[in-house]
Structure formats: structure tokens, C-alpha cells
Design a protein around this motif. Structure first.
Motif, PDB file in Angstrom:
ATOM      1  N   GLY B 109     -23.376 136.311  32.368  1.00  0.00           N
ATOM      2  CA  GLY B 109     -24.478 137.052  32.969  1.00  0.00           C
ATOM      3  C   GLY B 109     -24.043 137.603  34.309  1.00  0.00           C
ATOM      4  O   GLY B 109     -23.155 137.051  34.957  1.00  0.00           O
ATOM      5  N   THR B 115     -26.998 134.427  29.134  1.00  0.00           N
ATOM      6  CA  THR B 115     -26.812 135.192  27.900  1.00  0.00           C
ATOM      7  C   THR B 115     -25.738 134.528  27.037  1.00  0.00           C
ATOM      8  O   THR B 115     -24.580 134.411  27.463  1.00  0.00           O
ATOM      9  CB  THR B 115     -26.376 136.632  28.230  1.00  0.00           C
ATOM     10  OG1 THR B 115     -27.241 137.151  29.239  1.00  0.00           O
ATOM     11  CG2 THR B 115     -26.437 137.505  26.996  1.00  0.00           C
ATOM     12  N   ASP B 283     -23.417 145.350  32.320  1.00  0.00           N
ATOM     13  CA  ASP B 283     -23.350 144.095  31.575  1.00  0.00           C
ATOM     14  C   ASP B 283     -22.228 144.179  30.539  1.00  0.00           C
ATOM     15  O   ASP B 283     -21.852 145.253  30.097  1.00  0.00           O
ATOM     16  CB  ASP B 283     -24.671 143.847  30.849  1.00  0.00           C
ATOM     17  CG  ASP B 283     -25.820 143.620  31.811  1.00  0.00           C
ATOM     18  OD1 ASP B 283     -26.217 142.457  31.985  1.00  0.00           O
ATOM     19  OD2 ASP B 283     -26.302 144.613  32.396  1.00  0.00           O
ATOM     20  N   HIS B 314     -26.410 147.380  24.772  1.00  0.00           N
ATOM     21  CA  HIS B 314     -26.517 147.385  26.230  1.00  0.00           C
ATOM     22  C   HIS B 314     -27.979 147.286  26.648  1.00  0.00           C
ATOM     23  O   HIS B 314     -28.885 147.577  25.874  1.00  0.00           O
ATOM     24  CB  HIS B 314     -25.862 148.639  26.815  1.00  0.00           C
ATOM     25  CG  HIS B 314     -26.473 149.935  26.368  1.00  0.00           C
ATOM     26  ND1 HIS B 314     -25.934 150.715  25.391  1.00  0.00           N
ATOM     27  CD2 HIS B 314     -27.591 150.575  26.774  1.00  0.00           C
ATOM     28  CE1 HIS B 314     -26.684 151.789  25.198  1.00  0.00           C
ATOM     29  NE2 HIS B 314     -27.694 151.728  26.028  1.00  0.00           N
ATOM     30  N   VAL B 315     -28.180 146.893  27.878  1.00  0.00           N
ATOM     31  CA  VAL B 315     -29.534 146.759  28.431  1.00  0.00           C
ATOM     32  C   VAL B 315     -30.101 148.149  28.696  1.00  0.00           C
ATOM     33  O   VAL B 315     -29.368 149.135  28.751  1.00  0.00           O
ATOM     34  CB  VAL B 315     -29.517 145.948  29.735  1.00  0.00           C
ATOM     35  CG1 VAL B 315     -28.918 144.572  29.500  1.00  0.00           C
ATOM     36  CG2 VAL B 315     -28.751 146.688  30.830  1.00  0.00           C
ATOM     37  N   SER B 350     -29.941 139.697  33.087  1.00  0.00           N
ATOM     38  CA  SER B 350     -29.152 140.870  33.481  1.00  0.00           C
ATOM     39  C   SER B 350     -29.348 141.137  34.976  1.00  0.00           C
ATOM     40  O   SER B 350     -29.223 140.230  35.802  1.00  0.00           O
ATOM     41  CB  SER B 350     -29.532 142.080  32.616  1.00  0.00           C
ATOM     42  OG  SER B 350     -28.801 143.220  33.000  1.00  0.00           O
ATOM     43  N   GLY B 387     -31.953 146.044  32.330  1.00  0.00           N
ATOM     44  CA  GLY B 387     -31.159 145.793  33.531  1.00  0.00           C
ATOM     45  C   GLY B 387     -30.962 147.066  34.307  1.00  0.00           C
ATOM     46  O   GLY B 387     -31.921 147.743  34.667  1.00  0.00           O
TER      47      GLY B 387
END
Lengths: 158, 808
Positions: B109, B115, B283, B314-315, B350, B387
Motif C-alpha cells: 500500500g 492491500t 499504486d 488501477h484506482v 491507497s 486514490g
């Protein structure tokens, strides 16, 4: 299966091609031509645009077998044999139309085809011709500048 | 500032057949190519010829393809995983699950290591990685992954504030012990930041008008075009060489190495070509997975997501609900602001804590308000993790406070731009955090500039041959030739912080080498800066030319063999790694001058007495007298330094009051949007989106304008089309494709005239101000304001969809 077709003027053959492979995959992973890009592989973004017998297509949506015996031009085929950039390539560099550059190969192939067919495009014509090519970095303004510049330079040269 | 001279050489892994290359660029002719010029990108030619090696282009003899099996449900316990059939598939080399992770470190993370590398007993969001496959063909890997049998037992889903913090709420993470867990009011709140200054209640009593509003901001995707991808190559020393597209190599390294059980020096990372980022590569995605498969199989492993997977890989930008109350006196002065911002952080932390800090501290916008009561929180839910994305918390707030500013102006019967200008902050204004804005803040001037610009002519679609539908709402769908089309104009302005805030030790490192090659003094700049398209490599070369007087500068590939450059995010890289390059160049210059004094000092008194500069390959005095050629000064000597650079320190925000000098620098942009709306069909055509922005100093004006136009377009996208739609019952993503998640095309994007101001910030290198994010803030509310003006509708959510405009 074996697939044989002409790429950028040279006959190429790919062996052991699985029937489900796209033209994009064969170009990138079997023929060492990764210039055509894989941004969506769904026919939505245009980053894989190549010309198939002169017509711009999303190579991710063309089965490799469909290219058998046909003529393919990719971004790698735009520059001269001596490496001299084509007018549209040079215009993209000069106008600042390249940021991350991932959309650039597809845009170049599409813009090249536009200018071949319509040497003096209006802004509306440029937008329409490039509307199948997504760019996430530039906001398209410098891409318009580049195509206008390429058209003007081509006009001067004639 | 410290110097690192120790360097590790990479162990003898076999280099991939296609790898990142150095970029060498001379300017030729008389062009000096220093800062302030629009020099061209050193990677431009590689990018237009198709030769630039992006992370998805990498290739290695004998490489395998990795594939990630992801959860099909949002919240469930995993009763069992059966990989036997997948493992028995011809062409499959490895199948990995949580049980195969090699060390006790099984989570990663950015700030909170919450995560899982692979799901352990439970999945918390749709698309969470569950298992990995390596095979000799990508399709073989995909098909083998489909044979992995995962038995899920559904758990109730947490989807919003009510289900996250209401009575009996299911906890997304049990037993939290992170450093925010002690101060949050509920375990499903990642972080909470209040800001209290003055007395909002007392100030409210003085207000002649009070306007309250509730706003909703949809989930936006970065939608960078180059998918998550990379190549992991096992090395003979037991380590791994990882070629990958990322925003911050050293942050990745810090998270990857412990999971692999390797010391950081055995995980050698090199930046590959990055196809855009916009926060979505802060991330990790495939980094650890690729390394695990490579180390397990002993073969190079390439992983490339397709677009569908990228939406899960992905965030995203936090969706938000925002409640605001603004008060003002009859003469147009804001009395107070009260607001509450609820950000949905999704299943894992995130960057949520930092996004909360930004949303809270920038929540009232670039205005003078002495009495505020602010709260921002981020939730843990079972929605997709959110994030970093360009604008980072400031975007959501700007959408809401600018809507409020228009509504207050309307209540007062004032012009919305004039009302903003009356309340505009300036240098010396105190932020809600107590921080004094101590460099130019030309908010009123930016608004004046966009307003003063002539409006685009009406009915531009009319031609002698009839309507050009490409310029109308609905475009080539040919839905109107002007019937029912109404024009609107809207304004907005925003404030964004630059650099990492709240006390973070945010440094960048640059190594600069100067030597004579072929009779000419040349420089090499080596940093770990992630070039993601923004043009950092261009300005690094410009800085080296300006500081060292050389023409030819080589930008070495970014890797972890040099110190951290920090993240390519927060609008910070030109300031920070550009600052580091400048800083190291200055130290190199001093060394070069020392060599010159030693060699030639006795021949000319100016070596000792004058201010000396390096210009056009020579040492010159500030009076312009040339003392020596750099090639003669250096002769055989090489000057090679690696130095760290830091911005001035910041402070954490107080957890109760939000007070603290939390930010490094602020940046400002204003927009004017002109839209035309087909009111019958609810279709919007943005006709023009003009921007004015203060950039302090434009190191490369062409790139600066490109950043502003690109950021503006992402703001336009989330105004009228971009939204990840998450099913409110199942928390599953409904539109993970470019067919259903729309980003602006060249037909959707209008002309974007840009007006660049350069008011120097004395604290920053060259006076520059980070550029990348500010234009993403105000574009969205400007478009919304224009649509409101055209339609008379309230429109309290973004993106606006046709049904919001037609009411059906």
C-alpha cells in the motif's frame, strides 16, 4: 497456421499463428513491429490503426488470417527508407502534438490517410477523420495544429 | 542535501531484446535550447516512428505471459480455490495463489499496507486479484485462469456512508491498527480531517443571504491509453530486473521488495515507456505479480492488461457527496462557509488519507473566508478502490464550491465573476488552515482575463451549404440543425496545492555528469523521474543547457540505480526533480569552475574576481568576456555528482482544528466555458473552453500549454460524459470498457485558448509553479455553470447526462 502478407512494402510470414490472434498481435508479437498500439483492443481507441489495402482499420479487430495476401502499412512504414520523417510525422513533433505518445502511431496513420485523400482539410474535416482516435494527454489542440501544419507544408512543397 | 557516491552495478541478467533507451538530443545551430524556450521533446522522433519502447512493447527471448484472475463479486469469503485443472493445462508454467506468497509480507500500500497481493480468504471489491497464471501464450494463460475454480460465499456489501457507518455496519477491514485508526469515528472511515477557523455560527448570523447545496461527483477514471504492463526478468543473483510503467520507481520498490523477500538492491527497476498516468500508476498493478511469476518459473514474464482489466487494475478518482453552506452580506462579501465532503475510498486505502487532507484544506476555493467549519472523510466500502487522479481531492471540492459561488451571486443579484473577484484571495491571504499564501495568487486577474476574451461567434455551425452538424450537439448523429439549441456561458476558478503536503519528506535526486566527448563538453542527466508524457525529460535537458552552457545533453533511462525522484504527481516534477537537476548542475558548475581556476586562474584575474557563468560551451564572466572553452577546462576530467533536493518543509494538519502550514505551493487556473445545449435531446456541445493560468515561469511554453489543454479536457470529460458506473446493489462495475466509459474525442473537445501568466514564486526553482493539475479543477464547474445558464436547471451532479437535461 502460417500467415503471409505485405507489411510496409516487404512480404512477411508469421508461423504458428493461433486462429484467434488479431493482426495487431501478429504485428506486435510475431513480426517485431510494436509501433501499432494496444490501448483498448476493443476497436474504440484507434491506437492500433493501420492501413489494410490503403484503408485505415483497427488492427485489433482484424483477425490475422484476414490479412493473408494483403497489403498492410503501419506507423513504422511512414518514414522514408533513410529514416527521414514523413511530413505528418515531422509536424507532430514540431507542433507539440506528442505527449505520452501512445495514441500517436494510430493518429499518424489516420492523419496520413486524411491528407492523402483531402490535402486541404477544414478543421471539421480533421476532427471527423480523427474522431476514432482517442488521446488522453493533449486535449487535441496540438494534434489539430500538427495536421494543419502538415497540410500547409505539403501544399508548399507541391 | 547529501551526496551519494556509492553505486551498485546491475547483476548480469540477460537484457531484454527491447528495452528503454537513452535519449540524446543536441539543439544544433544557434539554438541555445535552455529554459523558457519551446524546445522539442527528445523522445518525439522515437514516438512518431513507433520505435519508442512502452512497457507493453517489451520482449524477451523465451518469455512467458502472465495473467491475473480477478474476483467476480465485490464482497465474499473465499471458501476454496482449485487450481489443479489450470495447472494441468498444456503451456502453463505456474499458477499462484495467496498460499504461494514467499514471505510473511503479503500486503502492500502507498501509505497503509492494507492491500493483499492476492486475496486471502476474502475479496473486498469486484476485480480483486485472486490468482496468477504464467503460460507460453497470453490466450493459454487466460484460458487456464478460466479453469481455476473459486468458490465465493457472498457477504453484505458496504456501498455508501449509510451502509458504512450506520448501525450494524459490516467492517470492510477488521482489526485496523494503522496510524489513522485511532482518530477516526468509525473503522469504515479511512481518515477524517476537520478544519475549524474563526466562528462560523457567529458569522452566519451576519449573513444577508445563506445558500446551501448538496452535490454529487461521479467516479472518474484516469483512462491513460497505455495499459498496465511490464516485464520481469529473473537474474542470476536470485534477484529480478523489472521493466515497468509507473509514476514513482522507488515507491514501487519499497512495496515490492519485502513481498518478494529480496533486499531492495536485488530488485532493479527501470522505467519503460509510459503511456500516460494521471495518478492511476501511483499504486502498484502488475509489478509484484510479474516478479512472483518470474521468480517462480525462472523465466522472463510479461504482463499486459487489456482495457477491460485496466479498469480493475488501477484506482479511480474518488466519487464524492458534498454538502455546502455559504453566507454573504448584501455587498457581496462571503461571511462563512460550512461544508462536509464524503469521499468514497473503496475497498483499500491507497491515497485516501492525502486526498482527504487536500479536499479539506482546499475545500472553500481561492477565496477569503475567515470563518469556516469544514469536515472531509474518506470511507472504506466495497466499491472499487479510489486514490490518486489529477487534481486529487481539490477537483471534487471545486465542482461544489463553484456551483455555490454562482448560486450566492444569483441570490445577491450580482455578476458571478464580479462576486468571485470581490472575494478572491491574493498574496497574503490566510487559508482555512492558517497558512499564509506567500507568493502571487492572481485569482481576480485570471478571471478578468478569461472574461475579457471575445466570445466565439454564435451559430458557428452555419455554412453556405447548410448546417455543419459536426459543430452541433449530437454531431454526426445529425440530430439537430440548430433547432432547440441554446447557448450558455459559465465561469470557474480553482486552487490546487503543488507537491506532497502535510509534513511529507518530499525530495528528489539528480545525478549530473559533465565531460568532454568528441572535443565537446556534454552533460548526462540521470534521475529516477517517471516521464509519463508530461515532458520532464525535455525540461531536464533545458535546465542542464542553461546551467552548464552545453548544447548536447543525454537523459539517461530512469531507474533505481540513482536516488528517488519522488512521484510524477501533485504537479511536482518540474519543481522537484527539475529543481534537483538545477541544484546538481549548480554544484557541477562550481566543480568545473574550480578546475578552471586551477588550470587557468593564473592567466586571467577574472577567474578569481568575476561572477562566472557557463554559456555556449565556454566559461564567461557576467560582463560577457569569454575566459576558456569548457572542453579545455575539463580536458580529460569528469565531474559527476548526485544530490538530493528538498522543498521547504511543511507541517501536518492538526487532527482537531486542521491548522498547519500543510502545503508547499498553490497554483491557480480559471476557465470560461461556452456551451450549446440541444434542450430537446439533452445533448451538450462545448464550443470553447478558455483557460488562464499562472505558471510562475514557463520552462517550456509549448509543453505548458499542452498540459493546460490536456488537463482542461479531462475536466470537460467528467462534466459531460465520464463516469464509472458501480451497481448500487452488487457494487460491481458496469462499464469497464471504452465502449461504455466515454472519454472526449477530438469532436467532443472544443478550441481551448490558453492565457499563461508568469508571476514568479520566489520560493521555487526559477519561480515556477506546478502546472499539471490546476486546469483539471475549474474546467468541470465552468462547463456545468454554462449548461445551467443555458437550461436554467440546478444540476447538482457531475457528469451531466442527457436525462438530467430533459427531465426524462
Amino acid at each position: 497456421m502460417r500467415v503471409t502478407f505485405t507489411v510496409n512494402g516487404r512480404e512477411q510470414a508469421a508461423d504458428d499463428v493461433w486462429e484467434g490472434e488479431s493482426l495487431l498481435y501478429v504485428l506486435r508479437e510475431r513480426l517485431g513491429l510494436p509501433g501499432s498500439k494496444n490501448a483498448c483492443e476493443q476497436g474504440e481507441c484507434g491506437s492500433c490503426t493501420v492501413r489494410l489495402d490503403g484503408v485505415p482499420v483497427c488492427s485489433c479487430l482484424v483477425a490475422a488470417g484476414q490479412a493473408e495476401g494483403r497489403d498492410v502499412v503501419t506507423v513504422e512504414g511512414l518514414a522514408g527508407d533513410d529514416g527521414t520523417l514523413s511530413t505528418v510525422q515531422q509536424a507532430f513533433v514540431d507542433a507539440g502534438a506528442v505527449q505520452c505518445g501512445f495514441c500517436t502511431p494510430g493518429l499518424l496513420v489516420a492523419a496520413d490517410e486524411l491528407l492523402e485523400r483531402n490535402p486541404e482539410p477544414s478543421d471539421g474535416d480533421i476532427r471527423e477523420a480523427l474522431s476514432g482516435n482517442l488521446c488522453r494527454c493533449t486535449g487535441y489542440e496540438k494534434i489539430l495544429d500538427a495536421v494543419r501544419l502538415a497540410a500547409a507544408r505539403t501544399g508548399e512543397a507541391v | 542535501m547529501s551526496t551519494h557516491q556509492t553505486r551498485t552495478e546491475p547483476a548480469a541478467a540477460v537484457a531484454p531484446g527491447r528495452t528503454p533507451t537513452s535519449l540524446t538530443q543536441g539543439t544544433g545551430g544557434l539554438t541555445k535550447g535552455g529554459i523558457g524556450e519551446s524546445t522539442l521533446r527528445p523522445d518525439g522522433i522515437l514516438k512518431v516512428t513507433g520505435e519508442f519502447a512502452y512497457s507493453s512493447d517489451l520482449w524477451h527471448e523465451d518469455m512467458l505471459w502472465g495473467y491475473t484472475l480477478r474476483s467476480t463479486v465485490a464482497h465474499a469469503t473465499i471458501a476454496s480455490i482449485d487450481t489443479s485443472e489450470a495447472l494441468a493445462t498444456s503451456g502453463v508454467y505456474a499458477v499462484l495463489t495467496y498460499d504461494d506468497l514467499p514471505t510473511e509480507v503479503k500486503h502492500y500500500g502507498l501509505e497503509i499496507r492494507d492491500t493483499p497481493v492476492l486475496a486471502h480468504g476474502k475479496v473486498r471489491h469486484h476485480g480483486e486479484p485472486v490468482a496468477l497464471v504464467a503460460a507460453d501464450h497470453p490466450e493459454t494463460a487466460r484460458r487456464a485462469a478460466a479453469k481455476i475454480r473459486v468458490e465465493y460465499e457472498d457477504l453484505p456489501v458496504v456501498t455508501d456512508e449509510a451502509s458504512a457507518t450506520g448501525p450494524g455496519a459490516v467492517l470492510v477491514h477488521e482489526g485496523r491498527d494503522d496510524h489513522h485508526s485511532g482518530h477516526v469515528p468509525h473503522p469504515n472511515i479511512v481518515h477524517r480531517q476537520p478544519i475549524v477557523r474563526g466562528d462560523a455560527a457567529a458569522a452566519a448570523a451576519r449573513a444577508d443571504v445563506v445558500v446551501t447545496g448538496d452535490y454529487v461527483f461521479g467516479m472518474q477514471d484516469q483512462a491513460f491509453l497505455g495499459p498496465e504492463s511490464g516485464l520481469a526478468v529473473p537474474a542470476e543473483d536470485g534477484g529480478v530486473d523489472l521493466y515497468v510503467a509507473t509514476q514513482w520507481l522507488h515507491s514501487d520498490l519499497r512495496q515490492i521488495a519485502p513481498v518478494l523477500g529480496l533486499p531492495e538492491k536485488k530488485v532493479r527497476m527501470t522505467l519503460s515507456g509510459v503511456g500516460g498516468a494521471f495518478g492511476g500508476r501511483e499504486d502498484l498493478s502488475m509489478q509484484i505479480h510479474g516478479c512472483l511469476l518470474a521468480l517462480r518459473t525462472g523465466k522472463p514474464v510479461k504482463i499486459v492488461y487489456n482495457r477491460f482489466e485496466s479498469f480493475f487494475g488501477h484506482v479511480h478518482r474518488h466519487p464524492a457527496t458534498l454538502h455546502y453552506e455559504h453566507g454573504a452580506t448584501r455587498d457581496g462579501k462571503l461571511t462563512h462557509v460550512r461544508c462536509r465532503i464524503v469521499l468514497d475510498g473503496g475497498a483499500y486505502a491507497s491515497a485516501s488519507p492525502a486526498v482527504v487532507g487536500n479536499a479539506a484544506s482546499l475545500s472553500i476555493g481561492p477565496y477569503v473566508v475567515e470563518d469556516v467549519d469544514i469536515e472531509a472523510i474518506a470511507l472504506y466500502t466495497n466499491n472499487p478502490p479510489c486514490g490518486a487522479m489529477r487534481g486529487f481531492g481539490a477537483v471534487q471540492a471545486c465542482f461544489a464550491y463553484e456551483a455555490q459561488m454562482d448560486r450566492v451571486a444569483a441570490e445577491l443579484g450580482m455578476d458571478p465573476v464580479e462576486f468571485r473577484q470581490i472575494n478572491a484571495m491574493e498574496q497574503g491571504t490566510v487559508m482555512p488552515t492558517g497558512q499564509v499564501v506567500d507568493s502571487p495568487a492572481p485569482v481576480a486577474e485570471l478571471l478578468r482575463r478569461v472574461k475579457a476574451r471575445p466570445l466565439p461567434p454564435e451559430r458557428q455551425w452555419e455554412t453556405t451549404e447548410g448546417a455543419d452538424v459536426r459543430a452541433l450537439p449530437g454531431g454526426l448523429s445529425n440530430t439537430t440543425h440548430g433547432e432547440g439549441v441554446v447557448r450558455g456561458v459559465g465561469y470557474a476558478v480553482g486552487i490546487k496545492n503543488v507537491g506532497f503536503s502535510e509534513g511529507f519528506d518530499d525530495y528528489s535526486t539528480a545525478r549530473v555528469r559533465m565531460e568532454v566527448v568528441g572535443g565537446e563538453a556534454v552533460a548526462t542527466v540521470h534521475t529516477a523521474m517517471a516521464e509519463v508524457g508530461q515532458g520532464g525529460v525535455t525540461v531536464h535537458a533545458q535546465i542542464a543547457r542553461s546551467e552548464l552552457g552545453v548544447t548536447q545533453v543525454t537523459i539517461a533511462p530512469a531507474d533505481t540505480q540513482v536516488g528517488s525522484a519522488g512521484s510524477t504527481s501533485a504537479s511536482r516534477q518540474t519543481y522537484m526533480t527539475g529543481g534537483a537537476v538545477k541544484n546538481t548542475c549548480e554544484a557541477v558548475r562550481e566543480k568545473v569552475l574550480d578546475i578552471g581556476r586551477r588550470r587557468f586562474g593564473t592567466y586571467h584575474p577574472a577567474w578569481a574576481t568575476a561572477e562566472l557563468l557557463l554559456e555556449n560551451g565556454r566559461v564567461v564572466t557576467d560582463g560577457g568576456e569569454a575566459l576558456a572553452d569548457l572542453a579545455d577546462v575539463l580536458d580529460g576530467e569528469v565531474v559527476d555528482l548526485e544530490l538530493e533536493f528538498r522543498h521547504r518543509p511543511t507541517q501536518a494538519f492538526d487532527l482537531r482544528t486542521g491548522q498547519g502550514n500543510g502545503h508547499v505551493q498553490y497554483s491557480f487556473a480559471a476557465h470560461r466555458a461556452v456551451v450549446e445545449v440541444d434542450t430537446e435531446l439533452g445533448l451538450v456541445k462545448v464550443v470553447e473552453l478558455a483557460c488562464a493560468q499562472d505558471v510562475g515561469k514557463a520552462l517550456n511554453p509549448l509543453s505548458v500549454v499542452g498540459q493546460i489543454q490536456g488537463g482542461t479536457t479531462q475536466g470537460l470529460g467528467v462534466a459531460v460524459m465520464e463516469e464509472i458506473v458501480v451497481d448500487p446493489v452488487t457494487a460491481k462495475v458496469r462499464n469497464p470498457s471504452f465502449t461504455d466509459y466515454l472519454i472526449p474525442t477530438i469532436l467532443d473537445t472544443p478550441t481551448i485558448p490558453v492565457d499563461v501568466l508568469e508571476l514568479a514564486d520566489a520560493h521555487a526553482p526559477y519561480g515556477l509553479r506546478g502546472v499539471g493539475e490546476a486546469p483539471t479543477l475549474s474546467a468541470t464547474p465552468a462547463v456545468l455553470a454554462a449548461i445551467r445558464q443555458a437550461t436554467g436547471l440546478e444540476l447538482n451532479r457531475t457528469p451531466v447526462r442527457p436525462e438530467h437535461l430533459t427531465g426524462s
